[in-house]
Write a protein that holds these residues in place. Sequence first.
Motif, PDB file in Angstrom:
ATOM      1  N   LEU A   2      37.188  40.079  31.971  1.00 45.44           N
ATOM      2  CA  LEU A   2      38.480  39.761  31.384  1.00 45.44           C
ATOM      3  C   LEU A   2      39.557  40.686  31.930  1.00 45.44           C
ATOM      4  O   LEU A   2      40.652  40.255  32.277  1.00 45.44           O
ATOM      5  N   PHE A   3      39.231  41.946  32.000  1.00 44.89           N
ATOM      6  CA  PHE A   3      40.155  42.914  32.585  1.00 44.89           C
ATOM      7  C   PHE A   3      40.528  42.484  33.997  1.00 44.89           C
ATOM      8  O   PHE A   3      41.688  42.490  34.391  1.00 44.89           O
ATOM      9  N   PHE A   4      39.519  42.111  34.704  1.00 44.79           N
ATOM     10  CA  PHE A   4      39.698  41.618  36.065  1.00 44.79           C
ATOM     11  C   PHE A   4      40.697  40.473  36.110  1.00 44.79           C
ATOM     12  O   PHE A   4      41.641  40.475  36.893  1.00 44.79           O
ATOM     13  N   ALA A   5      40.476  39.523  35.244  1.00 37.60           N
ATOM     14  CA  ALA A   5      41.346  38.352  35.217  1.00 37.60           C
ATOM     15  C   ALA A   5      42.772  38.738  34.856  1.00 37.60           C
ATOM     16  O   ALA A   5      43.741  38.222  35.417  1.00 37.60           O
ATOM     17  N   ARG A   6      42.903  39.690  33.918  1.00 35.50           N
ATOM     18  CA  ARG A   6      44.230  40.139  33.506  1.00 35.50           C
ATOM     19  C   ARG A   6      44.977  40.745  34.685  1.00 35.50           C
ATOM     20  O   ARG A   6      46.113  40.399  34.972  1.00 35.50           O
ATOM     21  N   VAL A   7      44.317  41.685  35.324  1.00 40.74           N
ATOM     22  CA  VAL A   7      44.949  42.401  36.431  1.00 40.74           C
ATOM     23  C   VAL A   7      45.442  41.418  37.475  1.00 40.74           C
ATOM     24  O   VAL A   7      46.458  41.615  38.118  1.00 40.74           O
ATOM     25  N   GLN A   8      44.695  40.348  37.594  1.00 40.51           N
ATOM     26  CA  GLN A   8      45.062  39.350  38.577  1.00 40.51           C
ATOM     27  C   GLN A   8      46.359  38.646  38.194  1.00 40.51           C
ATOM     28  O   GLN A   8      47.186  38.357  39.035  1.00 40.51           O
ATOM     29  N   GLY A   9      46.483  38.388  36.910  1.00 41.67           N
ATOM     30  CA  GLY A   9      47.644  37.658  36.444  1.00 41.67           C
ATOM     31  C   GLY A   9      48.893  38.518  36.438  1.00 41.67           C
ATOM     32  O   GLY A   9      49.908  38.163  37.023  1.00 41.67           O
ATOM     33  N   GLU A  10      48.818  39.655  35.767  1.00 41.52           N
ATOM     34  CA  GLU A  10      49.950  40.575  35.758  1.00 41.52           C
ATOM     35  C   GLU A  10      50.014  41.195  37.148  1.00 41.52           C
ATOM     36  O   GLU A  10      48.994  41.499  37.740  1.00 41.52           O
ATOM     37  N   HIS A  11      51.192  41.397  37.634  1.00 43.21           N
ATOM     38  CA  HIS A  11      51.289  41.984  38.967  1.00 43.21           C
ATOM     39  C   HIS A  11      51.417  43.484  38.880  1.00 43.21           C
ATOM     40  O   HIS A  11      52.396  44.074  39.321  1.00 43.21           O
ATOM     41  N   ASN A  12      50.404  44.097  38.304  1.00 43.23           N
ATOM     42  CA  ASN A  12      50.411  45.546  38.196  1.00 43.23           C
ATOM     43  C   ASN A  12      50.219  46.176  39.560  1.00 43.23           C
ATOM     44  O   ASN A  12      49.824  45.516  40.507  1.00 43.23           O
ATOM     45  N   ALA A  13      50.461  47.467  39.591  1.00 43.34           N
ATOM     46  CA  ALA A  13      50.191  48.194  40.817  1.00 43.34           C
ATOM     47  C   ALA A  13      48.693  48.164  41.094  1.00 43.34           C
ATOM     48  O   ALA A  13      48.253  48.156  42.246  1.00 43.34           O
ATOM     49  N   ALA A  14      47.925  48.123  39.999  1.00 42.81           N
ATOM     50  CA  ALA A  14      46.473  48.136  40.152  1.00 42.81           C
ATOM     51  C   ALA A  14      45.996  46.946  40.974  1.00 42.81           C
ATOM     52  O   ALA A  14      45.013  47.038  41.703  1.00 42.81           O
ATOM     53  N   PHE A  15      46.722  45.848  40.852  1.00 38.00           N
ATOM     54  CA  PHE A  15      46.290  44.654  41.577  1.00 38.00           C
ATOM     55  C   PHE A  15      46.303  44.867  43.074  1.00 38.00           C
ATOM     56  O   PHE A  15      45.265  44.902  43.724  1.00 38.00           O
ATOM     57  N   GLU A  16      47.482  45.056  43.588  1.00 39.19           N
ATOM     58  CA  GLU A  16      47.620  45.222  45.031  1.00 39.19           C
ATOM     59  C   GLU A  16      46.685  46.303  45.554  1.00 39.19           C
ATOM     60  O   GLU A  16      46.026  46.149  46.568  1.00 39.19           O
ATOM     61  N   ALA A  17      46.634  47.409  44.829  1.00 37.51           N
ATOM     62  CA  ALA A  17      45.929  48.574  45.340  1.00 37.51           C
ATOM     63  C   ALA A  17      44.415  48.434  45.252  1.00 37.51           C
ATOM     64  O   ALA A  17      43.694  48.834  46.159  1.00 37.51           O
ATOM     65  N   ILE A  18      43.949  47.835  44.181  1.00 45.88           N
ATOM     66  CA  ILE A  18      42.510  47.862  43.935  1.00 45.88           C
ATOM     67  C   ILE A  18      41.849  46.522  44.222  1.00 45.88           C
ATOM     68  O   ILE A  18      40.880  46.439  44.981  1.00 45.88           O
ATOM     69  N   PHE A  19      42.400  45.493  43.603  1.00 42.02           N
ATOM     70  CA  PHE A  19      41.770  44.191  43.753  1.00 42.02           C
ATOM     71  C   PHE A  19      41.708  43.787  45.218  1.00 42.02           C
ATOM     72  O   PHE A  19      40.715  43.229  45.687  1.00 42.02           O
ATOM     73  N   GLU A  20      42.776  44.101  45.911  1.00 49.09           N
ATOM     74  CA  GLU A  20      42.809  43.756  47.332  1.00 49.09           C
ATOM     75  C   GLU A  20      41.596  44.322  48.050  1.00 49.09           C
ATOM     76  O   GLU A  20      40.985  43.679  48.887  1.00 49.09           O
ATOM     77  N   GLN A  21      41.276  45.530  47.665  1.00 46.96           N
ATOM     78  CA  GLN A  21      40.206  46.222  48.360  1.00 46.96           C
ATOM     79  C   GLN A  21      38.892  45.438  48.316  1.00 46.96           C
ATOM     80  O   GLN A  21      38.082  45.512  49.233  1.00 46.96           O
ATOM     81  N   ILE A  22      38.688  44.721  47.246  1.00 47.99           N
ATOM     82  CA  ILE A  22      37.432  43.983  47.139  1.00 47.99           C
ATOM     83  C   ILE A  22      37.645  42.507  47.462  1.00 47.99           C
ATOM     84  O   ILE A  22      36.808  41.857  48.068  1.00 47.99           O
ATOM     85  N   GLY A  23      38.813  41.990  47.071  1.00 49.29           N
ATOM     86  CA  GLY A  23      39.098  40.598  47.347  1.00 49.29           C
ATOM     87  C   GLY A  23      39.218  40.333  48.845  1.00 49.29           C
ATOM     88  O   GLY A  23      38.708  39.335  49.354  1.00 49.29           O
TER      89      GLY A  23
END
Lengths: 249, 249
Positions: free
Chosen positions: A146-167
């Motif tokens: 769920l956290f994962f899904a949230r981060v994806q929706g909100e454009h937090n800094a965490a998204f670009e920085a972290i999710f990208e790394q795995i996505g």
Amino acid sequence: MRNRRPAPRTARASAQGAGNKRARRHTAGGGYARGEHTRQRLLEAGIELFAELGYERASTRAIARHAGVSLPALQYYFGGKEGLHRACAEYIMEDVRSRLGPAAERVRLALERSDLTRAQLLELLRAVVEPFLEGLATDRPESWALFFARVQGEHNAAFEAIFEQIGRRLLATAIEIVSRILGLPAASPEVTIRSVFIVGQLTLVRRARPIMLRTLGWTDFEGERLQTLKEVVWKGITSSLSPGPKASQ
Amino acid sequence: MRNRRPAPRTARASAQGAGNKRARRHTAGGGYARGEHTRQRLLEAGIELFAELGYERASTRAIARHAGVSLPALQYYFGGKEGLHRACAEYIMEDVRSRLGPAAERVRLALERSDLTRAQLLELLRAVVEPFLEGLATDRPESWALFFARVQGEHNAAFEAIFEQIGRRLLATAIEIVSRILGLPAASPEVTIRSVFIVGQLTLVRRARPIMLRTLGWTDFEGERLQTLKEVVWKGITSSLSPGPKASQ
DNA sequence: TTGATTTTCTATCACTTGATACAAATCAGT
DNA sequence: ACTGATTTGTATCAAGTGATAGAAAATCAA
């Protein structure tokens, strides 16, 4: 733009790296293991509340209360709300990596060879896609996905920085495989679009989960139902990659 | 849980339908066309800021300033922030319905017949899916699709109430068609899951848009590029619905 | 114009938020 | 036990939130 005081009484905040990154100086020097416990509690509470409420609605107070610690502990250990959020993302990402990393590495290694058959390539794709699908369909650690899904929706800094790394890695691997299966250059629109859809379908499993479950009259994706889901998804992927009958049009 | 005053000085708020629904009493009695203008401005500003910032971060003050009206105007016309958000959703939904409704109706009518060929069924699916895809891929009224995507992510009241109204219909139509193409009961997991994915892919176009564009090195989905996108998506859908070669594995 | 009604604006309320200052408590090493 | 560092807790801050009161302005019907 909320906590920018015009003239902070002390220069501590500005002397400590803009005030939000790396505020914990406790793990640096050895010892003092006591704090590690509350740090952990804060992380768990953060993940849970960020997942349930989203970044904005999850107040630092609620998180601290949920963790059973006082509010300043959050500032102390993570430098602030954003720091905690970032740490939560990294925490999850680290776990995901530890669980999916080996398989991904193995696949990347296998891709070195250039004489792979279609079936072998599909098998590799499956090896890298299926664990992801399971992780997102299941709600074992409900808050994580769920956290994962949230981060994806909100454009937090965490998204670009972290999710990208795995996505990005996942997508890159998918592109490589799809490219070779279809016999098209990796940069071609067809390969890119199809790969994005394959990877995106996985996140869709999480996003559309309630709708799917409700429509099916199921309560979860466990056991046999998870098998069915995986099977259908996989069948869709393979047939969309088949050189098969030209799409009637 | 922010504006729950213990003892409101006046009972107006609670006497007006819980304070958030239908606060505008200006269109009821005829005339006074002056206000309609600011009402419109508020709607547009609301859509734009809600889309750009999300529900929480878009403050009523920013919206009012953006619309060039004073803050209480928002309360006056929409009863509050939530009311405005709801109104924005309805506003967009109304437009979507007006653009997609006729085609959907036509398809639903055509589905009455039970002797449709596979090609005809596919054509119907395409007729109902393609306008959606175009609307989500393009960013003519950038804010609209973005607003749409936001509402989907945040679990606002607007989602369940409004989006469902249009998403459910689309999904139902897709299920009906997929069921007949695959020759499986509409309630079967295979039909449901596949239909959800087909519909979900459309929203994915919006969500994954930046990633896709960046990977492709494109700047938008217009003209020929839009054609390519549509083509690839459609080819994926048709081949995933093909009775073709049994999935290897 | 008059008078009722609708619309707008200024000021303010009550409350929440994230963050701090600072003292008290806890701990490790001697 | 003493000392210096780490960790926790209380009280508080400044900014920002959505909402309201209530007067002033604008608008329409007569």
